[in-house]
Design a protein around this motif. Structure first.
Motif, PDB file in Angstrom:
ATOM      1  N   LEU A 206       5.902   3.732  -8.926  1.00  0.00           N
ATOM      2  CA  LEU A 206       5.892   3.961  -7.484  1.00  0.00           C
ATOM      3  C   LEU A 206       4.986   5.132  -7.118  1.00  0.00           C
ATOM      4  O   LEU A 206       4.295   5.097  -6.094  1.00  0.00           O
ATOM      5  CB  LEU A 206       7.316   4.212  -6.990  1.00  0.00           C
ATOM      6  CG  LEU A 206       8.247   3.009  -7.051  1.00  0.00           C
ATOM      7  CD1 LEU A 206       9.662   3.431  -6.693  1.00  0.00           C
ATOM      8  CD2 LEU A 206       7.760   1.892  -6.168  1.00  0.00           C
ATOM      9  N   GLY A 207       4.971   6.171  -7.938  1.00  0.00           N
ATOM     10  CA  GLY A 207       4.088   7.300  -7.689  1.00  0.00           C
ATOM     11  C   GLY A 207       2.624   6.905  -7.775  1.00  0.00           C
ATOM     12  O   GLY A 207       1.798   7.360  -6.975  1.00  0.00           O
ATOM     13  N   ASP A 208       2.287   6.050  -8.732  1.00  0.00           N
ATOM     14  CA  ASP A 208       0.905   5.595  -8.865  1.00  0.00           C
ATOM     15  C   ASP A 208       0.519   4.712  -7.684  1.00  0.00           C
ATOM     16  O   ASP A 208      -0.599   4.810  -7.172  1.00  0.00           O
ATOM     17  CB  ASP A 208       0.721   4.852 -10.175  1.00  0.00           C
ATOM     18  CG  ASP A 208      -0.728   4.500 -10.426  1.00  0.00           C
ATOM     19  OD1 ASP A 208      -1.593   5.385 -10.226  1.00  0.00           O
ATOM     20  OD2 ASP A 208      -1.012   3.352 -10.823  1.00  0.00           O
ATOM     21  N   ARG A 209       1.441   3.874  -7.249  1.00  0.00           N
ATOM     22  CA  ARG A 209       1.170   3.022  -6.083  1.00  0.00           C
ATOM     23  C   ARG A 209       0.928   3.877  -4.844  1.00  0.00           C
ATOM     24  O   ARG A 209       0.014   3.615  -4.067  1.00  0.00           O
ATOM     25  CB  ARG A 209       2.342   2.076  -5.839  1.00  0.00           C
ATOM     26  CG  ARG A 209       2.126   1.155  -4.676  1.00  0.00           C
ATOM     27  CD  ARG A 209       3.313   0.222  -4.499  1.00  0.00           C
ATOM     28  NE  ARG A 209       3.064  -0.738  -3.457  1.00  0.00           N
ATOM     29  CZ  ARG A 209       3.327  -0.530  -2.161  1.00  0.00           C
ATOM     30  NH1 ARG A 209       3.849   0.614  -1.785  1.00  0.00           N
ATOM     31  NH2 ARG A 209       3.084  -1.464  -1.269  1.00  0.00           N
ATOM     32  N   ARG A 210       1.729   4.908  -4.677  1.00  0.00           N
ATOM     33  CA  ARG A 210       1.566   5.812  -3.540  1.00  0.00           C
ATOM     34  C   ARG A 210       0.225   6.551  -3.628  1.00  0.00           C
ATOM     35  O   ARG A 210      -0.447   6.752  -2.619  1.00  0.00           O
ATOM     36  CB  ARG A 210       2.723   6.804  -3.524  1.00  0.00           C
ATOM     37  CG  ARG A 210       2.712   7.717  -2.361  1.00  0.00           C
ATOM     38  CD  ARG A 210       3.980   8.559  -2.336  1.00  0.00           C
ATOM     39  NE  ARG A 210       3.875   9.525  -1.258  1.00  0.00           N
ATOM     40  CZ  ARG A 210       3.963  10.817  -1.404  1.00  0.00           C
ATOM     41  NH1 ARG A 210       4.188  11.336  -2.588  1.00  0.00           N
ATOM     42  NH2 ARG A 210       3.853  11.616  -0.383  1.00  0.00           N
ATOM     43  N   ARG A 211      -0.158   6.951  -4.848  1.00  0.00           N
ATOM     44  CA  ARG A 211      -1.435   7.656  -5.023  1.00  0.00           C
ATOM     45  C   ARG A 211      -2.612   6.737  -4.689  1.00  0.00           C
ATOM     46  O   ARG A 211      -3.587   7.150  -4.068  1.00  0.00           O
ATOM     47  CB  ARG A 211      -1.569   8.142  -6.468  1.00  0.00           C
ATOM     48  CG  ARG A 211      -2.853   8.900  -6.729  1.00  0.00           C
ATOM     49  CD  ARG A 211      -3.076   9.162  -8.208  1.00  0.00           C
ATOM     50  NE  ARG A 211      -3.144   7.959  -8.996  1.00  0.00           N
ATOM     51  CZ  ARG A 211      -4.260   7.228  -9.164  1.00  0.00           C
ATOM     52  NH1 ARG A 211      -5.380   7.590  -8.596  1.00  0.00           N
ATOM     53  NH2 ARG A 211      -4.241   6.147  -9.903  1.00  0.00           N
ATOM     54  N   ARG A 212      -2.530   5.477  -5.092  1.00  0.00           N
ATOM     55  CA  ARG A 212      -3.632   4.548  -4.830  1.00  0.00           C
ATOM     56  C   ARG A 212      -3.779   4.195  -3.356  1.00  0.00           C
ATOM     57  O   ARG A 212      -4.867   3.836  -2.914  1.00  0.00           O
ATOM     58  CB  ARG A 212      -3.447   3.260  -5.631  1.00  0.00           C
ATOM     59  CG  ARG A 212      -3.829   3.416  -7.090  1.00  0.00           C
ATOM     60  CD  ARG A 212      -3.757   2.111  -7.835  1.00  0.00           C
ATOM     61  NE  ARG A 212      -2.362   1.797  -8.136  1.00  0.00           N
ATOM     62  CZ  ARG A 212      -1.768   0.667  -7.811  1.00  0.00           C
ATOM     63  NH1 ARG A 212      -2.420  -0.270  -7.182  1.00  0.00           N
ATOM     64  NH2 ARG A 212      -0.505   0.466  -8.128  1.00  0.00           N
ATOM     65  N   ARG A 213      -2.687   4.276  -2.594  1.00  0.00           N
ATOM     66  CA  ARG A 213      -2.716   3.876  -1.189  1.00  0.00           C
ATOM     67  C   ARG A 213      -2.832   5.057  -0.226  1.00  0.00           C
ATOM     68  O   ARG A 213      -2.619   4.884   0.973  1.00  0.00           O
ATOM     69  CB  ARG A 213      -1.456   3.076  -0.865  1.00  0.00           C
ATOM     70  CG  ARG A 213      -1.363   1.787  -1.663  1.00  0.00           C
ATOM     71  CD  ARG A 213      -0.054   1.093  -1.428  1.00  0.00           C
ATOM     72  NE  ARG A 213       0.208   0.831  -0.028  1.00  0.00           N
ATOM     73  CZ  ARG A 213      -0.088  -0.282   0.619  1.00  0.00           C
ATOM     74  NH1 ARG A 213      -0.670  -1.257  -0.046  1.00  0.00           N
ATOM     75  NH2 ARG A 213       0.191  -0.436   1.891  1.00  0.00           N
ATOM     76  N   ARG A 214      -3.174   6.236  -0.688  1.00  0.00           N
ATOM     77  CA  ARG A 214      -3.247   7.409   0.187  1.00  0.00           C
ATOM     78  C   ARG A 214      -4.407   7.282   1.169  1.00  0.00           C
ATOM     79  O   ARG A 214      -5.396   6.588   0.911  1.00  0.00           O
ATOM     80  CB  ARG A 214      -3.354   8.686  -0.635  1.00  0.00           C
ATOM     81  CG  ARG A 214      -4.624   8.815  -1.412  1.00  0.00           C
ATOM     82  CD  ARG A 214      -4.668  10.101  -2.198  1.00  0.00           C
ATOM     83  NE  ARG A 214      -5.836  10.085  -3.052  1.00  0.00           N
ATOM     84  CZ  ARG A 214      -5.805  10.221  -4.349  1.00  0.00           C
ATOM     85  NH1 ARG A 214      -4.661  10.419  -4.948  1.00  0.00           N
ATOM     86  NH2 ARG A 214      -6.897  10.176  -5.054  1.00  0.00           N
ATOM     87  N   ARG A 215      -4.269   7.986   2.269  1.00  0.00           N
ATOM     88  CA  ARG A 215      -5.283   7.911   3.321  1.00  0.00           C
ATOM     89  C   ARG A 215      -6.544   8.676   2.957  1.00  0.00           C
ATOM     90  O   ARG A 215      -7.650   8.256   3.248  1.00  0.00           O
ATOM     91  CB  ARG A 215      -4.728   8.468   4.618  1.00  0.00           C
ATOM     92  CG  ARG A 215      -3.750   7.566   5.268  1.00  0.00           C
ATOM     93  CD  ARG A 215      -3.323   8.112   6.582  1.00  0.00           C
ATOM     94  NE  ARG A 215      -2.254   7.285   7.117  1.00  0.00           N
ATOM     95  CZ  ARG A 215      -2.013   7.154   8.379  1.00  0.00           C
ATOM     96  NH1 ARG A 215      -2.732   7.816   9.253  1.00  0.00           N
ATOM     97  NH2 ARG A 215      -1.027   6.378   8.778  1.00  0.00           N
TER      98      ARG A 215
ATOM     99  N   TRP B  15      -0.009   9.533 -13.147  1.00  0.00           N
ATOM    100  CA  TRP B  15       1.125   8.608 -13.163  1.00  0.00           C
ATOM    101  C   TRP B  15       0.995   7.474 -14.184  1.00  0.00           C
ATOM    102  O   TRP B  15       1.999   7.105 -14.805  1.00  0.00           O
ATOM    103  CB  TRP B  15       1.363   8.051 -11.767  1.00  0.00           C
ATOM    104  CG  TRP B  15       1.876   9.084 -10.827  1.00  0.00           C
ATOM    105  CD1 TRP B  15       1.242   9.580  -9.732  1.00  0.00           C
ATOM    106  CD2 TRP B  15       3.128   9.772 -10.904  1.00  0.00           C
ATOM    107  NE1 TRP B  15       2.023  10.531  -9.132  1.00  0.00           N
ATOM    108  CE2 TRP B  15       3.187  10.667  -9.829  1.00  0.00           C
ATOM    109  CE3 TRP B  15       4.203   9.719 -11.784  1.00  0.00           C
ATOM    110  CZ2 TRP B  15       4.273  11.495  -9.606  1.00  0.00           C
ATOM    111  CZ3 TRP B  15       5.289  10.540 -11.564  1.00  0.00           C
ATOM    112  CH2 TRP B  15       5.320  11.412 -10.482  1.00  0.00           C
TER     113      TRP B  15
END
Length: 61
Positions: free
Chosen positions: A21-30, A40
């Motif tokens: 989930l942390g990697d997914r959040r990092r990839r989708r950052r603005r 991650w």
């Protein structure tokens, strides 16, 4: 000894999910230029390896 290994396996599984989930959040950052300090994918891979080892040992006992 086996309940302790199963508990460790559950903890490693939770850590692997959290790292995913942390990697997914990092990839989708603005802002793609902002860098994080946690790698991650490496955390997730190490958690999955530890999960496999602890589950294998738990099954063996």
């Amino acid at each position: 000894m086996a309940p302790l290994l199963w508990s460790a396996s559950g903890g490693f599984a939770a850590l692997a999910v959290a790292a995913g989930l942390g990697d997914r959040r990092r990839r989708r950052r603005r802002d793609p230029d902002s860098v994080g300090w946690v790698d991650w994918p490496t955390v997730q891979m190490l958690a999955l390896i530890a999960l496999a080892v602890s589950a294998g040992l738990a099954l063996k006992t």
